[in-house]
Motif scaffolding. Structure first.
Motif, PDB file in Angstrom:
ATOM      1  N   ASP A  68       2.615  -7.253  -3.961  1.00  0.00           N
ATOM      2  CA  ASP A  68       2.966  -8.511  -3.308  1.00  0.00           C
ATOM      3  C   ASP A  68       1.857  -8.949  -2.354  1.00  0.00           C
ATOM      4  N   ALA A  69       1.256  -7.974  -1.645  1.00  0.00           N
ATOM      5  CA  ALA A  69       0.132  -8.304  -0.761  1.00  0.00           C
ATOM      6  C   ALA A  69      -1.052  -8.838  -1.554  1.00  0.00           C
ATOM      7  N   CYS A  70      -1.169  -8.414  -2.814  1.00  0.00           N
ATOM      8  CA  CYS A  70      -2.225  -8.926  -3.706  1.00  0.00           C
ATOM      9  C   CYS A  70      -1.843 -10.254  -4.341  1.00  0.00           C
ATOM     10  N   SER A  71      -0.666 -10.792  -3.960  1.00  0.00           N
ATOM     11  CA  SER A  71      -0.132 -12.010  -4.566  1.00  0.00           C
ATOM     12  C   SER A  71       0.043 -11.860  -6.074  1.00  0.00           C
ATOM     13  N   HIS A  72       0.172 -10.615  -6.533  1.00  0.00           N
ATOM     14  CA  HIS A  72       0.355 -10.305  -7.958  1.00  0.00           C
ATOM     15  C   HIS A  72      -0.776 -10.868  -8.808  1.00  0.00           C
ATOM     16  N   LEU A  73      -1.944 -10.937  -8.194  1.00  0.00           N
ATOM     17  CA  LEU A  73      -3.137 -11.369  -8.935  1.00  0.00           C
ATOM     18  C   LEU A  73      -3.691 -10.158  -9.687  1.00  0.00           C
ATOM     19  N   PRO A  74      -3.792 -10.217 -11.009  1.00  0.00           N
ATOM     20  CA  PRO A  74      -4.188  -9.021 -11.773  1.00  0.00           C
ATOM     21  C   PRO A  74      -5.484  -8.381 -11.309  1.00  0.00           C
ATOM     22  N   LEU A  75      -6.510  -9.157 -11.016  1.00  0.00           N
ATOM     23  CA  LEU A  75      -7.778  -8.575 -10.597  1.00  0.00           C
ATOM     24  C   LEU A  75      -7.618  -7.791  -9.309  1.00  0.00           C
ATOM     25  N   ALA A  76      -6.892  -8.348  -8.343  1.00  0.00           N
ATOM     26  CA  ALA A  76      -6.704  -7.664  -7.066  1.00  0.00           C
ATOM     27  C   ALA A  76      -5.888  -6.386  -7.244  1.00  0.00           C
ATOM     28  N   VAL A  77      -4.829  -6.464  -8.068  1.00  0.00           N
ATOM     29  CA  VAL A  77      -4.015  -5.262  -8.315  1.00  0.00           C
ATOM     30  C   VAL A  77      -4.857  -4.184  -8.982  1.00  0.00           C
ATOM     31  N   ARG A  78      -5.643  -4.562  -9.970  1.00  0.00           N
ATOM     32  CA  ARG A  78      -6.469  -3.591 -10.695  1.00  0.00           C
ATOM     33  C   ARG A  78      -7.478  -2.915  -9.763  1.00  0.00           C
ATOM     34  N   LEU A  79      -8.155  -3.693  -8.931  1.00  0.00           N
ATOM     35  CA  LEU A  79      -9.157  -3.125  -8.034  1.00  0.00           C
ATOM     36  C   LEU A  79      -8.511  -2.189  -7.011  1.00  0.00           C
ATOM     37  N   GLY A  80      -7.357  -2.599  -6.480  1.00  0.00           N
ATOM     38  CA  GLY A  80      -6.671  -1.727  -5.532  1.00  0.00           C
ATOM     39  C   GLY A  80      -6.210  -0.439  -6.186  1.00  0.00           C
ATOM     40  N   ALA A  81      -5.703  -0.528  -7.414  1.00  0.00           N
ATOM     41  CA  ALA A  81      -5.250   0.656  -8.128  1.00  0.00           C
ATOM     42  C   ALA A  81      -6.423   1.583  -8.437  1.00  0.00           C
ATOM     43  N   ALA A  82      -7.565   1.003  -8.808  1.00  0.00           N
ATOM     44  CA  ALA A  82      -8.752   1.827  -9.089  1.00  0.00           C
ATOM     45  C   ALA A  82      -9.231   2.525  -7.816  1.00  0.00           C
ATOM     46  N   ARG A  83      -9.128   1.845  -6.691  1.00  0.00           N
ATOM     47  CA  ARG A  83      -9.515   2.440  -5.409  1.00  0.00           C
ATOM     48  C   ARG A  83      -8.608   3.624  -5.079  1.00  0.00           C
ATOM     49  N   LEU A  84      -7.308   3.453  -5.341  1.00  0.00           N
ATOM     50  CA  LEU A  84      -6.358   4.530  -5.094  1.00  0.00           C
ATOM     51  C   LEU A  84      -6.611   5.706  -6.036  1.00  0.00           C
ATOM     52  N   ALA A  85      -6.921   5.401  -7.320  1.00  0.00           N
ATOM     53  CA  ALA A  85      -7.170   6.477  -8.281  1.00  0.00           C
ATOM     54  C   ALA A  85      -8.366   7.322  -7.872  1.00  0.00           C
ATOM     55  N   ALA A  86      -9.339   6.696  -7.201  1.00  0.00           N
ATOM     56  CA  ALA A  86     -10.539   7.432  -6.781  1.00  0.00           C
ATOM     57  C   ALA A  86     -10.319   8.225  -5.493  1.00  0.00           C
ATOM     58  N   ARG A  87      -9.148   8.065  -4.872  1.00  0.00           N
ATOM     59  CA  ARG A  87      -8.848   8.755  -3.610  1.00  0.00           C
ATOM     60  C   ARG A  87      -7.502   9.476  -3.736  1.00  0.00           C
ATOM     61  N   PRO A  88      -7.480  10.640  -4.344  1.00  0.00           N
ATOM     62  CA  PRO A  88      -6.213  11.332  -4.596  1.00  0.00           C
ATOM     63  C   PRO A  88      -5.446  11.709  -3.339  1.00  0.00           C
ATOM     64  N   GLY A  89      -6.090  11.734  -2.181  1.00  0.00           N
ATOM     65  CA  GLY A  89      -5.389  12.094  -0.950  1.00  0.00           C
ATOM     66  C   GLY A  89      -4.684  10.934  -0.294  1.00  0.00           C
ATOM     67  N   TRP A  90      -4.895   9.705  -0.780  1.00  0.00           N
ATOM     68  CA  TRP A  90      -4.261   8.544  -0.159  1.00  0.00           C
ATOM     69  C   TRP A  90      -2.890   8.313  -0.778  1.00  0.00           C
ATOM     70  N   SER A  91      -2.016   7.723   0.003  1.00  0.00           N
ATOM     71  CA  SER A  91      -0.714   7.293  -0.513  1.00  0.00           C
ATOM     72  C   SER A  91      -0.785   5.822  -0.896  1.00  0.00           C
ATOM     73  N   VAL A  92       0.177   5.375  -1.700  1.00  0.00           N
ATOM     74  CA  VAL A  92       0.242   3.954  -2.049  1.00  0.00           C
ATOM     75  C   VAL A  92       0.483   3.118  -0.794  1.00  0.00           C
ATOM     76  N   ALA A  93       1.327   3.616   0.088  1.00  0.00           N
ATOM     77  CA  ALA A  93       1.626   2.879   1.317  1.00  0.00           C
ATOM     78  C   ALA A  93       0.371   2.699   2.171  1.00  0.00           C
ATOM     79  N   SER A  94      -0.471   3.727   2.228  1.00  0.00           N
ATOM     80  CA  SER A  94      -1.660   3.643   3.083  1.00  0.00           C
ATOM     81  C   SER A  94      -2.650   2.618   2.546  1.00  0.00           C
ATOM     82  N   ILE A  95      -2.818   2.546   1.234  1.00  0.00           N
ATOM     83  CA  ILE A  95      -3.777   1.573   0.702  1.00  0.00           C
ATOM     84  C   ILE A  95      -3.230   0.155   0.850  1.00  0.00           C
ATOM     85  N   GLY A  96      -1.882   0.040   0.802  1.00  0.00           N
ATOM     86  CA  GLY A  96      -1.292  -1.271   1.030  1.00  0.00           C
ATOM     87  C   GLY A  96      -1.534  -1.765   2.443  1.00  0.00           C
TER      88      GLY A  96
END
Length: 624
Positions: free
Chosen positions: A460-488
């Motif tokens: 929702d913070a990404c406004s459900h824009l696919p590019l923004a969601v994809r980049l955020g998800a890729a950032r999270l995948a590269a940081r296994p110690g982060w939580s979804v809440a923290s990246i949000g």
């Protein structure tokens, strides 16, 4: 036994120029189920050459065979041997071939008749040539392989229909120089109705009309195709057709023709099937209903070339959808798939011509002649053309294939009303669960499902824009110690900075920058309004609010807001009501901060009698 089976094979006749049919003597044979008829079609079209087991399986099951395919195929072969006789279908090196007597197959007879016709024509014996062409035409009884299903049959049908079309043109070119001219005009009139943008057919019709004393009708036909080309493609007729028109206007005698005068014998087009589509996106999600609708539009068998235009905000996935759609329907276009990114500075049309087999030396220098040659070589083919990031009619119109059978997918930032587009689609942001599914596929299913609510909040913070969601998800995948809440939470902080600081934010906003640059070039005042109207902290912006913020009459404010809608930078929510996606709003505010002083921004908001929005700290409004 050998004598009996040989005599049986000699009585077999096969037809593929229409429904697939077979006879033993005068008795028609039942060829069985549709998939069995595919086997007959493949073997017949090999004309005595071997078909491998793999090729037959691929043709019968369209590249998706069951585990039992080999056994089932051998069952089909066994049944066909019972129908034809054991000596007709032979096993050779693990594959199969069909042995038929000369002229037992109508395709072989058609090819021989056309060869005789061309030899006679080239030798000056136009009467014999015309008779041979007429015999070749008489062998057809509908579309080739008319009752055979599958992509293989579709590809062969296109190839054979193209050969028929070429032979028909050559036959009509001869007929209009003889006493058959009147009948040729009738045939040509019907063909031109089926192929209204085919300059070859129109040129023949003009010459036929002229030779039968109907000069005015010939000129009217030229005016018709010239207007049609201009209206639908934004192009002029090619030089050869213009020359025919000029000869008719000046009343020059038109000699009997051995071949259409606009043909370019030096252009030896080698048939090829280009496959230029970039790799598809493996983790593509969503748009299911829309994909079904667009597939139906693009694979239609209606006359003409269907064109689908997909437009939307940068980063919303227009190119991803177009590419996914193109890969899905590519089996329907066996003559090849072509791709062009119009942001690149290159001669796309020349590249397309070379891709379909036109030698570089034979490509005309004149743009109109290049476009005419493109229409000639694409007529009758089944090509899929994907044109990415289109901006103007002048870019796109020369690239549209002619005739029926091909299809075009366009993407861009805004609609191009002057183009003959069958359907325009304005792409919207993802639905929430589509965003989460994309998040799962990039960042990991288990990880996201554990924090489903946080994933929804992030999307929702990404406004459900696919590019923004994809980049955020890729950032999270590269940081296994982060939580979804923290990246949000990091995203929400980064979005509200007066300057984009993180690389992901810059990447997300890069398409917005391009869209805004286009808007700036087209309407500078709208580009200014885009930043200033975003300063107000309302979920929706009315025309009245925009007019007061901009200190403009409501009619002008509405024009500016609608211009931003056309550029997909804001969305309409009702009559004279608009909204920014949150991720776009923060981009627009940063633009306003960079462009205007703090005092000016305060004055703009002061026109509404409102304080600065709570979500935009006053310290962030200092000029950057």
């Amino acid at each position: 036994m050998t004598m009996t089976t040989t005599m049986t094979s000699r009585r077999i006749r096969l037809s593929v120029l229409g429904p697939v049919r077979a006879w033993r003597g005068d008795q028609e044979l039942d060829l069985g189920a549709p998939q069995q008829r595919v086997v007959v079609g493949v073997l017949a079209l090999r004309e005595g050459r071997q078909a491998t087991l793999e090729a037959l399986i691929d043709a019968v099951w369209d590249g998706d065979p069951p585990r039992t395919a080999t056994l089932t195929l051998r069952t089909y072969i066994s049944r066909l041997r019972q129908i034809f006789g054991t000596d007709v279908i032979a096993t050779v090196n693990g594959g199969y071939l069909m042995r038929l007597e000369p002229h037992a197959l109508d395709l072989t007879e058609f090819t021989a008749a056309v060869t005789r016709a061309r030899t006679a024509r080239d030798g000056g014996d136009h009467s014999t040539a015309a008779q041979a062409f007429h015999h070749a035409e008489s062998l057809w009884h509908g579309s080739a392989l008319a009752d055979v299903p599958g992509a293989y049959a579709a590809a062969q049908r296109v190839r054979l229909e193209r050969e028929r079309h070429t032979a028909t043109e050559e036959r009509l070119a001869l007929d209009i120089g003889t006493e058959r001219a009147g009948a040729a005009v009738i045939d040509l009139t019907a063909l031109v109705e089926q192929h209204p943008l085919d300059e070859g057919l129109s040129g023949l019709l003009m010459l036929g009309l002229y030779r039968t004393g109907r000069q005015a009708a010939a000129i009217a036909e030229y005016q018709r195709i010239r207007a049609r080309l201009a209206d639908e493609l934004g192009l002029d007729p090619g030089a050869a057709l213009r020359d025919v028109h000029q000869r008719i206007l000046t009343g020059e005698p038109v000699p009997a023709l051995a071949a259409p005068v606009w043909e370019q014998p030096a252009v030896a087009v080698v048939t090829s099937a280009p496959e230029q589509l970039p790799l598809g996106i493996r983790d593509f999600v969503g748009r299911t209903a829309l994909i079904e609708q667009l597939t139906e539009v693009l694979v239609t068998r209606e006359p003409g070339t269907p064109v689908v235009g997909i437009v939307g905000l940068g980063g919303i996935g227009t190119s991803a959808l177009a590419l996914h759609l193109a890969h899905r329907i590519r089996p329907e276009f066996p003559d090849g798939q072509l791709y062009a990114d119009l942001r690149e500075d290159r001669d796309v049309l020349t590249g397309f011509l070379r891709a379909v087999g036109v030698p570089a030396a034979d490509i005309p220098h004149d743009p109109a002649d290049r476009a005419a040659l493109w229409r000639t070589v694409t007529c009758g083919r089944r090509l899929l053309v994907l044109i990415d990031h289109a901006r103007t009619r002048a870019q796109v119109a020369p690239l549209l294939p002619a005739g029926t059978g091909s299809a075009v997918i366009l993407t861009g930032g805004r609609r191009i009303p002057e183009l003959p587009v069958t359907r325009w689609v304005s792409l919207s942001a993802f639905e929430p669960e589509e965003s989460v599914e994309l998040f799962r596929r990039v960042a990991g299913r288990d990880r996201v499902d554990t924090e489903h609510r946080a994933a929804l909040d992030f999307a929702d913070a990404c406004s459900h824009l696919p590019l923004a969601v994809r980049l955020g998800a890729a950032r999270l995948a590269a940081r296994p110690g982060w939580s979804v809440a923290s990246i949000g939470e990091r995203l929400r902080v980064e979005m509200r900075q007066p300057v984009a600081v993180h690389e992901d934010c810059i990447l997300v906003e890069a398409p917005f920058e391009r869209d805004l640059a286009v808007l700036q070039a087209a309407d500078p005042l709208a580009a200014v309004a885009f930043g200033l109207v975003a300063l107000v902290d309302d979920d929706e912006v009315t025309v009245d609010t925009a007019a007061r913020l901009l200190d403009l009459p409501e009619t002008e404010a509405e024009r500016l807001m609608e211009t931003m809608v056309d550029a997909h930078l804001v969305e309409p929510t009702g009559y004279q009501r608009y909204r920014y996606l949150d991720i776009v709003r923060w981009f627009a505010r940063r633009k306003a901060i960079a462009a205007h002083t703090q005092a000016y921004r305060e004055a703009v908001l002061g026109r509404l009698g409102k304080p600065f929005p709570a979500s935009l700290p006053k310290r962030a409004l200092r000029a950057v």
